[in-house]
Motif scaffolding. Structure first.
Motif, PDB file in Angstrom:
ATOM      1  N   VAL A 133       4.223 -20.798  28.191  1.00 55.36           N
ATOM      2  CA  VAL A 133       2.973 -21.214  28.853  1.00 55.36           C
ATOM      3  C   VAL A 133       3.239 -21.613  30.310  1.00 55.36           C
ATOM      4  O   VAL A 133       2.399 -21.383  31.186  1.00 55.36           O
ATOM      5  N   ARG A 134       4.411 -22.197  30.555  1.00 52.58           N
ATOM      6  CA  ARG A 134       4.770 -22.674  31.894  1.00 52.58           C
ATOM      7  C   ARG A 134       4.649 -21.558  32.938  1.00 52.58           C
ATOM      8  O   ARG A 134       4.351 -21.801  34.099  1.00 52.58           O
ATOM      9  N   GLN A 135       4.849 -20.320  32.510  1.00 50.50           N
ATOM     10  CA  GLN A 135       4.859 -19.176  33.428  1.00 50.50           C
ATOM     11  C   GLN A 135       3.451 -18.644  33.730  1.00 50.50           C
ATOM     12  O   GLN A 135       3.259 -17.894  34.686  1.00 50.50           O
ATOM     13  N   TRP A 136       2.481 -19.018  32.910  1.00 52.48           N
ATOM     14  CA  TRP A 136       1.152 -18.405  33.030  1.00 52.48           C
ATOM     15  C   TRP A 136       0.497 -18.565  34.401  1.00 52.48           C
ATOM     16  O   TRP A 136      -0.028 -17.584  34.933  1.00 52.48           O
ATOM     17  N   PRO A 137       0.474 -19.794  34.985  1.00 55.08           N
ATOM     18  CA  PRO A 137      -0.227 -19.925  36.273  1.00 55.08           C
ATOM     19  C   PRO A 137       0.326 -18.966  37.323  1.00 55.08           C
ATOM     20  O   PRO A 137      -0.445 -18.328  38.050  1.00 55.08           O
ATOM     21  N   ASP A 138       1.647 -18.847  37.381  1.00 55.44           N
ATOM     22  CA  ASP A 138       2.253 -17.960  38.367  1.00 55.44           C
ATOM     23  C   ASP A 138       1.849 -16.508  38.104  1.00 55.44           C
ATOM     24  O   ASP A 138       1.496 -15.768  39.029  1.00 55.44           O
ATOM     25  N   LEU A 139       1.876 -16.106  36.824  1.00 55.39           N
ATOM     26  CA  LEU A 139       1.500 -14.726  36.492  1.00 55.39           C
ATOM     27  C   LEU A 139       0.031 -14.475  36.818  1.00 55.39           C
ATOM     28  O   LEU A 139      -0.327 -13.400  37.303  1.00 55.39           O
ATOM     29  N   LEU A 140      -0.811 -15.482  36.555  1.00 59.34           N
ATOM     30  CA  LEU A 140      -2.244 -15.321  36.850  1.00 59.34           C
ATOM     31  C   LEU A 140      -2.440 -15.107  38.343  1.00 59.34           C
ATOM     32  O   LEU A 140      -3.165 -14.194  38.761  1.00 59.34           O
ATOM     33  N   MET A 141      -1.779 -15.928  39.160  1.00 60.63           N
ATOM     34  CA  MET A 141      -1.989 -15.819  40.600  1.00 60.63           C
ATOM     35  C   MET A 141      -1.424 -14.507  41.147  1.00 60.63           C
ATOM     36  O   MET A 141      -1.956 -13.941  42.097  1.00 60.63           O
ATOM     37  N   ARG A 142      -0.351 -14.024  40.529  1.00 65.53           N
ATOM     38  CA  ARG A 142       0.275 -12.795  41.045  1.00 65.53           C
ATOM     39  C   ARG A 142      -0.439 -11.536  40.593  1.00 65.53           C
ATOM     40  O   ARG A 142      -0.353 -10.504  41.263  1.00 65.53           O
ATOM     41  N   THR A 143      -1.137 -11.595  39.467  1.00 62.50           N
ATOM     42  CA  THR A 143      -1.683 -10.341  38.918  1.00 62.50           C
ATOM     43  C   THR A 143      -3.196 -10.367  38.736  1.00 62.50           C
ATOM     44  O   THR A 143      -3.737  -9.502  38.050  1.00 62.50           O
ATOM     45  N   SER A 144      -3.886 -11.333  39.349  1.00 67.27           N
ATOM     46  CA  SER A 144      -5.335 -11.374  39.129  1.00 67.27           C
ATOM     47  C   SER A 144      -6.082 -10.733  40.289  1.00 67.27           C
ATOM     48  O   SER A 144      -5.568 -10.629  41.394  1.00 67.27           O
ATOM     49  N   VAL A 145      -7.291 -10.295  39.974  1.00 65.04           N
ATOM     50  CA  VAL A 145      -8.205  -9.795  40.996  1.00 65.04           C
ATOM     51  C   VAL A 145      -9.343 -10.805  41.056  1.00 65.04           C
ATOM     52  O   VAL A 145     -10.119 -10.917  40.097  1.00 65.04           O
ATOM     53  N   ALA A 146      -9.410 -11.554  42.148  1.00 67.05           N
ATOM     54  CA  ALA A 146     -10.407 -12.617  42.298  1.00 67.05           C
ATOM     55  C   ALA A 146     -10.436 -13.527  41.064  1.00 67.05           C
ATOM     56  O   ALA A 146     -11.495 -13.832  40.526  1.00 67.05           O
ATOM     57  N   ALA A 170      -9.619 -12.977  38.041  1.00 66.81           N
ATOM     58  CA  ALA A 170      -9.692 -12.320  36.727  1.00 66.81           C
ATOM     59  C   ALA A 170      -8.374 -11.591  36.487  1.00 66.81           C
ATOM     60  O   ALA A 170      -7.993 -10.738  37.301  1.00 66.81           O
ATOM     61  N   PRO A 171      -7.660 -11.929  35.406  1.00 62.07           N
ATOM     62  CA  PRO A 171      -6.370 -11.271  35.176  1.00 62.07           C
ATOM     63  C   PRO A 171      -6.530  -9.753  35.110  1.00 62.07           C
ATOM     64  O   PRO A 171      -7.417  -9.250  34.422  1.00 62.07           O
ATOM     65  N   ALA A 172      -5.668  -9.049  35.858  1.00 62.19           N
ATOM     66  CA  ALA A 172      -5.734  -7.586  35.836  1.00 62.19           C
ATOM     67  C   ALA A 172      -4.998  -7.020  34.632  1.00 62.19           C
ATOM     68  O   ALA A 172      -5.056  -5.822  34.363  1.00 62.19           O
ATOM     69  N   GLY A 173      -4.274  -7.893  33.915  1.00 64.59           N
ATOM     70  CA  GLY A 173      -3.580  -7.444  32.701  1.00 64.59           C
ATOM     71  C   GLY A 173      -2.315  -6.671  32.984  1.00 64.59           C
ATOM     72  O   GLY A 173      -1.828  -5.922  32.137  1.00 64.59           O
ATOM     73  N   THR A 174      -1.757  -6.858  34.177  1.00 60.72           N
ATOM     74  CA  THR A 174      -0.571  -6.076  34.548  1.00 60.72           C
ATOM     75  C   THR A 174       0.716  -6.897  34.492  1.00 60.72           C
ATOM     76  O   THR A 174       1.759  -6.432  34.938  1.00 60.72           O
ATOM     77  N   ALA A 175       0.647  -8.119  33.965  1.00 61.06           N
ATOM     78  CA  ALA A 175       1.840  -8.978  33.934  1.00 61.06           C
ATOM     79  C   ALA A 175       2.783  -8.553  32.811  1.00 61.06           C
ATOM     80  O   ALA A 175       2.376  -7.901  31.842  1.00 61.06           O
ATOM     81  N   LEU A 176       4.047  -8.900  32.986  1.00 66.10           N
ATOM     82  CA  LEU A 176       5.030  -8.824  31.905  1.00 66.10           C
ATOM     83  C   LEU A 176       5.857 -10.106  31.989  1.00 66.10           C
ATOM     84  O   LEU A 176       5.923 -10.741  33.050  1.00 66.10           O
ATOM     85  N   ASN A 177       6.491 -10.463  30.892  1.00 70.09           N
ATOM     86  CA  ASN A 177       7.221 -11.729  30.860  1.00 70.09           C
ATOM     87  C   ASN A 177       8.680 -11.536  31.267  1.00 70.09           C
ATOM     88  O   ASN A 177       9.581 -12.153  30.703  1.00 70.09           O
ATOM     89  N   THR A 178       8.910 -10.680  32.250  1.00 70.12           N
ATOM     90  CA  THR A 178      10.294 -10.309  32.567  1.00 70.12           C
ATOM     91  C   THR A 178      11.089 -11.441  33.232  1.00 70.12           C
ATOM     92  O   THR A 178      12.315 -11.369  33.277  1.00 70.12           O
ATOM     93  N   ALA A 179      10.390 -12.461  33.741  1.00 70.87           N
ATOM     94  CA  ALA A 179      11.118 -13.582  34.370  1.00 70.87           C
ATOM     95  C   ALA A 179      11.694 -14.532  33.321  1.00 70.87           C
ATOM     96  O   ALA A 179      12.482 -15.412  33.651  1.00 70.87           O
ATOM     97  N   ASP A 180      11.300 -14.344  32.064  1.00 69.99           N
ATOM     98  CA  ASP A 180      11.747 -15.234  30.992  1.00 69.99           C
ATOM     99  C   ASP A 180      13.182 -14.866  30.590  1.00 69.99           C
ATOM    100  O   ASP A 180      13.433 -13.729  30.156  1.00 69.99           O
ATOM    101  N   PRO A 181      14.127 -15.795  30.736  1.00 71.55           N
ATOM    102  CA  PRO A 181      15.526 -15.445  30.410  1.00 71.55           C
ATOM    103  C   PRO A 181      15.751 -15.145  28.924  1.00 71.55           C
ATOM    104  O   PRO A 181      16.780 -14.578  28.568  1.00 71.55           O
ATOM    105  N   THR A 182      14.791 -15.496  28.068  1.00 70.41           N
ATOM    106  CA  THR A 182      14.982 -15.242  26.638  1.00 70.41           C
ATOM    107  C   THR A 182      14.533 -13.835  26.231  1.00 70.41           C
ATOM    108  O   THR A 182      14.793 -13.405  25.111  1.00 70.41           O
ATOM    109  N   LEU A 183      13.840 -13.129  27.164  1.00 71.71           N
ATOM    110  CA  LEU A 183      13.224 -11.849  26.775  1.00 71.71           C
ATOM    111  C   LEU A 183      14.253 -10.799  26.331  1.00 71.71           C
ATOM    112  O   LEU A 183      14.145 -10.246  25.231  1.00 71.71           O
ATOM    113  N   ILE A 184      15.234 -10.525  27.173  1.00 72.42           N
ATOM    114  CA  ILE A 184      16.194  -9.456  26.885  1.00 72.42           C
ATOM    115  C   ILE A 184      17.003  -9.774  25.611  1.00 72.42           C
ATOM    116  O   ILE A 184      17.097  -8.926  24.705  1.00 72.42           O
ATOM    117  N   PRO A 185      17.590 -10.990  25.496  1.00 72.71           N
ATOM    118  CA  PRO A 185      18.346 -11.258  24.260  1.00 72.71           C
ATOM    119  C   PRO A 185      17.479 -11.213  23.017  1.00 72.71           C
ATOM    120  O   PRO A 185      17.912 -10.744  21.967  1.00 72.71           O
TER     121      PRO A 185
END
Lengths: 376, 225
Positions: free
Chosen positions: A164-177, A179-194
């Motif tokens: 959840v901590r990552q959501w605000p940043d993803l919203l600001m980076r991928t929204s259009v006015a 509204a989320p554009a739905g283009t985010a991925l959780n790739t900044a999360d260090p737990t994703l790959i493992p």
């Protein structure tokens, strides 16, 4: 901004059943789903690799995997509905926002699964009817790549759900006015790959176990030497799977679980048992596949199957505990309960009937195989 | 008589829907005739071309029906329960009082992060501070309102594009329409925000609207913007 602001309000309807019931069926459903899903996650790439080899046993194993695969995929997708629905019921306040943030990738799973399923069918038809081998091989590789990509997208959504901590940043980076554009991925999360690759390792061990069970119980029409060869391949695949599982599992535990969180889990009997068994049981399966103590082949295969099934159940239970613990920082998942008996009773009746049908089908398959083995 | 009054009114008012109503019966009839003459009476007629045409007509009938269904159920997505832009009828009064941007989880979070100067000490969006923003920022805020309240049905320049629908409108006309949406068009939901939010939405729509093909209308200067 406090990321909790992005978590939706609790539904006034409350939970339709006690939280423990939802958790129980989520874990049970995910265990059953994993059993089948692992076979395509590990089995289709393995079949693709086997397509590079010409020796007759490799051809036979690839044929056996691909012929079984359409049924396995059908079972796995249907069984996947159960944990997905219970996840939505239990964690709707975080599951939907995560899905909205990565909507394009998340919804693309439907198309990707459909394409991968067609690929599996083409591969299966190709080996069964000796139809257009090149197309069959290409379809197998495409399906393998798609299944691995789908695993990546699932790992994204389920890790983003608790990140959840990552959501605000993803919203600001991928929204259009806004509204989320739905283009985010959780790739900044260090737990994703493992997380993604740990499950791939576990899937390879499940596939190895399946190869052993198939050779012991279902390959009655194959030559005797095939069984010996298949058990060797099973041991090899299981070893690679255990190495990947161990490597990325350790990475996952070190990156995802804070020492205090791990200590808290190990201090409680149920989470401690789930965590320890989830880590240890795949190694037990591997011992049964590789070291092969002097026991009858069928008994060995059945023991390996049982150990791996318990490993998957422990894995599902440990994940449940991790999810609850991670989310407890942001919300109280145990909401008021307003029992809805009619859908609950209908679900239980259909669940029991469905499990009964699956058991009957499996028994029929084993009976037919026995008859064929006796006739051969 | 089975349809709600609003759906019957929409069918009566829209010539496009009338044409589509005829088309859906034509497509459906052709599908059944093909089904009877082809697979039932003359299975040999069912070639690849026949099958593709049959599929295309079936899809045309279904999608025509879906289009009509979507059109006639406006302003609701679930009749009398949820408006087509996702809000509940019982929330309209509260959103007009407290603010549309304040009332949405995502809108509130976005405004908090993008325009922290609008947030009062209690953590609420202070609408009286909108006027202190520059014109572009106010239009940007209006775009947020548009995205959430209007974009479910209106694109900018494509399907039901707002640029075309507001072609040549003055600020005064735009504001009048916004504040009386459901009275101007019975198939639209009521306006769901405060006067200040209507103001920023007007600024956004004025910024993107297209000019009238006849040039500015001869209006009293006070009504032209």
């Amino acid at each position: 901004m406090d990321p909790r602001q992005l978590i939706g309000p609790a539904s006034p309807l409350g939970l339709p059943a006690p939280f423990w019931f939802i958790e129980l069926f989520k874990v049970l459903g995910f265990t059953l789903h994993q059993t089948m899903m692992h076979l395509w996650y590990g089995g289709v790439p393995l079949a693709a690799v086997l397509s590079l080899r010409r020796d007759p046993y490799a051809v036979r194993l690839r044929t056996r995997l691909l012929v079984a695969m359409p049924v396995i995929v059908a079972f796995g997708i249907n069984l996947g509905v159960v944990p997905l629905l219970f996840t939505q019921v239990a964690y709707y306040r975080v599951f939907y926002p995560a899905g909205v943030l990565m909507a394009w990738a998340w919804l693309s799973v439907i198309g990707l699964v459909t394409l991968a399923y067609y690929g599996v069918y083409l591969g299966s038809i190709s080996v069964r009817n000796k139809w257009r081998p090149r197309i069959g091989r290409a379809a197998g590789w495409v399906a393998a790549a798609l299944f691995i990509a789908i695993g990546f997208l699932f790992a994204n959504n389920f890790s983003l759900m608790t990140n959840v901590r990552q959501w605000p940043d993803l919203l600001m980076r991928t929204s259009v006015a806004g509204a989320p554009a739905g283009t985010a991925l959780n790739t900044a999360d260090p737990t994703l790959i493992p997380r993604w690759l740990m499950l791939f390792g576990l899937a390879l061990i499940t596939t190895a176990t399946f190869i052993g069970i198939d050779a012991a119980f279902l390959a009655g029409r194959e030559r005797q030497e095939y069984g010996t060869w298949a058990r060797r391949v099973s041991a090899g695949v299981g070893t690679i799977g255990l190495a990947i599982f161990g490597l990325f599992g350790t990475w996952y535990i070190l990156s995802a679980l804070a020492p205090s969180m791990l200590a808290e889990g190990l201090g409680k009997p149920v989470p401690a048992a789930a965590i320890i068994l989830a880590a240890a049981l795949p190694a037990v399966t591997w011992v049964l596949l590789v070291l092969r103590p002097r026991l009858p082949v069928r008994l060995m295969a059945a023991l390996a199957g049982g150990a791996q099934f318990l490993a998957l159940a422990a894995n599902a239970a440990a994940r449940q505990w991790v999810q609850n613990t991670e989310l407890s920082r942001y919300l109280d998942v145990a909401e008021p309960v307003r029992m809805e008996w009619s859908p609950l009773i209908l679900f239980l009746l259909l669940f029991v009937a469905g499990v009964g049908v699956v058991i009957w089908l499996l028994r029929r398959i084993i009976e037919v195989n026995r008859r064929e083995a006796a006739a051969a | 008589a089975l349809l709600p009054a609003s759906a019957r009114a929409a069918l009566a008012a829209s010539s496009v829907l009338n044409v589509l109503m005829v088309l859906i019966f034509v497509f459906t009839a052709i599908v059944f005739v093909m089904l009877y003459l082809g697979p039932y009476r003359n299975p040999r007629w069912v070639t690849a071309g026949f099958a593709i045409l049959f599929l295309a007509l079936g899809l045309a009938a279904t999608s025509t029906g879906e289009y009509i269904r979507e059109a006639v159920r406006k302003p609701y997505v679930i009749h009398r329960t949820v408006f087509s832009n996702g809000t509940y009828p019982q929330d309209v009064a509260r959103l007009r009082q407290e603010g549309y941007l304040e009332g949405g989880t995502w809108t509130k979070a976005f405004v908090t992060m993008r325009y922290p100067q609008l947030i009062d000490p209690q953590g609420h969006i202070d609408r009286t501070r909108f006027a202190a923003l520059d014109e572009d920022a106010q239009a940007d805020l209006g775009r947020v309102v548009f995205q959430y309240q209007c974009n479910s049905c209106h694109s900018i320049s494509g399907y039901s594009g707002i640029q075309d629908l507001t072609r040549g409108w003055t600020g005064h006309v735009t504001r009048t329409v916004i504040e009386n949406l459901n009275q101007m068009h019975f198939f639209m939901p009521p306006w769901q925000g405060t006067p200040e939010e209507a103001g920023v939405l007007v600024k956004y729509l004025q910024q993107i609207r297209l000019p009238s093909p006849y040039g500015p209308a001869a209006l009293p200067s006070g009504q032209r913007r």
